[in-house]
Design an enzyme around this catalytic site. Sequence first.
Site, PDB file in Angstrom:
ATOM      1  N   ARG A  82     -30.709 150.994 -36.627  1.00 46.15           N
ATOM      2  CA  ARG A  82     -29.561 150.094 -36.527  1.00 46.15           C
ATOM      3  C   ARG A  82     -28.416 150.699 -37.340  1.00 46.15           C
ATOM      4  O   ARG A  82     -28.608 151.667 -38.088  1.00 46.15           O
ATOM      5  CB  ARG A  82     -29.880 148.645 -36.937  1.00 46.15           C
ATOM      6  CG  ARG A  82     -30.794 148.402 -38.085  1.00 46.15           C
ATOM      7  CD  ARG A  82     -30.374 148.910 -39.412  1.00 46.15           C
ATOM      8  NE  ARG A  82     -29.045 148.492 -39.801  1.00 46.15           N
ATOM      9  CZ  ARG A  82     -28.295 149.109 -40.697  1.00 46.15           C
ATOM     10  NH1 ARG A  82     -28.732 150.210 -41.301  1.00 46.15           N
ATOM     11  NH2 ARG A  82     -27.101 148.673 -41.010  1.00 46.15           N
TER      12      ARG A  82
ATOM     13  N   ASP B  72     -18.172 147.920 -37.140  1.00 38.59           N
ATOM     14  CA  ASP B  72     -18.878 148.143 -35.880  1.00 38.59           C
ATOM     15  C   ASP B  72     -17.922 148.398 -34.732  1.00 38.59           C
ATOM     16  O   ASP B  72     -18.254 149.093 -33.781  1.00 38.59           O
ATOM     17  CB  ASP B  72     -19.781 146.936 -35.594  1.00 38.59           C
ATOM     18  CG  ASP B  72     -20.915 146.894 -36.601  1.00 38.59           C
ATOM     19  OD1 ASP B  72     -21.917 147.572 -36.389  1.00 38.59           O
ATOM     20  OD2 ASP B  72     -20.753 146.249 -37.651  1.00 38.59           O
TER      21      ASP B  72
ATOM     22  N   ASN C 275     -17.421 143.466 -38.138  1.00 38.07           N
ATOM     23  CA  ASN C 275     -18.476 144.012 -38.998  1.00 38.07           C
ATOM     24  C   ASN C 275     -19.507 142.913 -39.229  1.00 38.07           C
ATOM     25  O   ASN C 275     -19.352 141.784 -38.751  1.00 38.07           O
ATOM     26  CB  ASN C 275     -17.878 144.510 -40.325  1.00 38.07           C
ATOM     27  CG  ASN C 275     -18.874 145.340 -41.123  1.00 38.07           C
ATOM     28  OD1 ASN C 275     -19.486 146.259 -40.584  1.00 38.07           O
ATOM     29  ND2 ASN C 275     -19.063 145.020 -42.390  1.00 38.07           N
ATOM     30  N   LYS C 276     -20.543 143.246 -39.951  1.00 36.12           N
ATOM     31  CA  LYS C 276     -21.651 142.314 -40.178  1.00 36.12           C
ATOM     32  C   LYS C 276     -21.164 140.939 -40.605  1.00 36.12           C
ATOM     33  O   LYS C 276     -20.220 140.817 -41.394  1.00 36.12           O
ATOM     34  CB  LYS C 276     -22.580 142.926 -41.238  1.00 36.12           C
ATOM     35  CG  LYS C 276     -23.795 142.115 -41.603  1.00 36.12           C
ATOM     36  CD  LYS C 276     -24.639 141.712 -40.419  1.00 36.12           C
ATOM     37  CE  LYS C 276     -25.168 142.876 -39.624  1.00 36.12           C
ATOM     38  NZ  LYS C 276     -25.711 142.439 -38.305  1.00 36.12           N
TER      39      LYS C 276
HETATM   40  O1  MRU Z   1     -26.863 144.599 -37.110  1.00 41.71           O
HETATM   41  P1  MRU Z   1     -26.757 145.944 -37.718  1.00 41.71           P
HETATM   42  O2  MRU Z   1     -27.586 146.174 -38.920  1.00 41.71           O
HETATM   43  O3  MRU Z   1     -26.846 147.043 -36.704  1.00 41.71           O
HETATM   44  O4  MRU Z   1     -25.260 145.884 -38.218  1.00 41.71           O
HETATM   45  C1  MRU Z   1     -24.409 146.890 -38.138  1.00 41.71           C
HETATM   46  C2  MRU Z   1     -24.129 147.311 -39.483  1.00 41.71           C
HETATM   47  O5  MRU Z   1     -24.841 148.140 -40.010  1.00 41.71           O
HETATM   48  C3  MRU Z   1     -23.074 146.694 -40.251  1.00 41.71           C
HETATM   49  O6  MRU Z   1     -22.288 145.804 -39.613  1.00 41.71           O
HETATM   50  C4  MRU Z   1     -22.346 147.732 -41.047  1.00 41.71           C
HETATM   51  O7  MRU Z   1     -21.689 147.096 -42.066  1.00 41.71           O
HETATM   52  C5  MRU Z   1     -21.376 148.540 -40.245  1.00 41.71           C
HETATM   53  S1  MRU Z   1     -22.103 149.672 -39.202  1.00 41.71           S
HETATM   54  C6  MRU Z   1     -22.369 150.953 -40.211  1.00 41.71           C
END
Ligand code: MRU
Length: 346
Positions: free
Chosen positions: A51, A231, A241-242
């Site tokens: 991920r 993202d 982003n997350k």
């Molecule tokens: O759901 P995930 O773990 O794939 O989330 C993506 C991310 O890792 C985060 O949003 C991160 O902060 C940015 S992507 C490196």
Amino acid sequence: MLVDGQNYRTVWMDGTSVFFIDQNLLPFQFIIKKSASYGESCAVICKMQVRGAGAIGALAGFAMAQAAMEAPETGNSGFLDEARKIIESTRPTARNLFYAVEKVFAAAQISKSAAIESALEIADCDVADSKKIGEYGNTLLCSGMNVETHCNAGWLAFVDYGTALSPIYLAHQEGKNIFVYADETRPRSQGARLTAWELHHAGIPHSIIPDNAGAWLMSQGKIDLMIVGADRIAANGDVANKIGTLEKAIVANEFGVPFYVAAPVSTFDFSCPSGASIPIEERNEEEVLYQDGMTQDGRHERVLVCSPGSSALNPAFDVTPAKYITGIITEKGIIKPDLISIKNLQ
Ligand code: MRU
């Protein structure tokens, strides 16, 4: 990145197989697994064994190259179209996945070997870009700083180095004394599990903090800078982003804490005029309702942590408006979100 003295990438391709670190087993077990087909690689992305925007981008590119190798010698266009659709349906938000599939799909129209070359190049570029992001981001860091980060945008989220953590690794190597506050990042706890694991292995002083502790620490002047990953970044500088990033950005703004986003140009999506057009993934409620961990006698266990019978809502990302972002650290330099244009990112 070094793990117990050995250099690893998060994901790599050798022949027709793809190898990857199973992130679902971290921080308790460090295990390399293999995916032998594009279908298996899609399952790896769906199950989040790999991920993070750059890592799933690289793996999606490898999956497209595997599909090219699996395609019939003649009349393969239907096969490749179908494979592209399947790979693109694995996760919706991270731009890097679509960027990589698009490139490798185009190369696959030429030949199988062109597809493989293209996928390998995407992974190598991810490494080079992340390294460069580290160099630019490091210019913001001074010894004695306390930096907060959210989720995991370290090397596990990319092929190597990472984005938000890349400047911190470099600063640490140069002898700067940096302390990191890692938001735990519920529901999957990428901060508590992955960022903390990375920092621990790199010997960087850090504390995991509950997701709701950031505002208090900022109000007390305990955070000098916040850096997060991305993202997908829209043409107007809005950043997906997350989930939880938006709250942190608003709070950072309130307390005058500089809020930086670190991402390669491959994360920008100029076809999205603003964050409103970025698709936001909604994930299974089980991620909220259950937690998995390791018991003291070393068994993996999954337990219910919410009231039985309640349901949960689980949006995986949010969108931070550009106005809250101090700067975006890219491999081309640090840019103001309102100055984003295809021209100054070339
Ligand atoms: O759901 P995930 O773990 O794939 O989330 C993506 C991310 O890792 C985060 O949003 C991160 O902060 C940015 S992507 C490196």
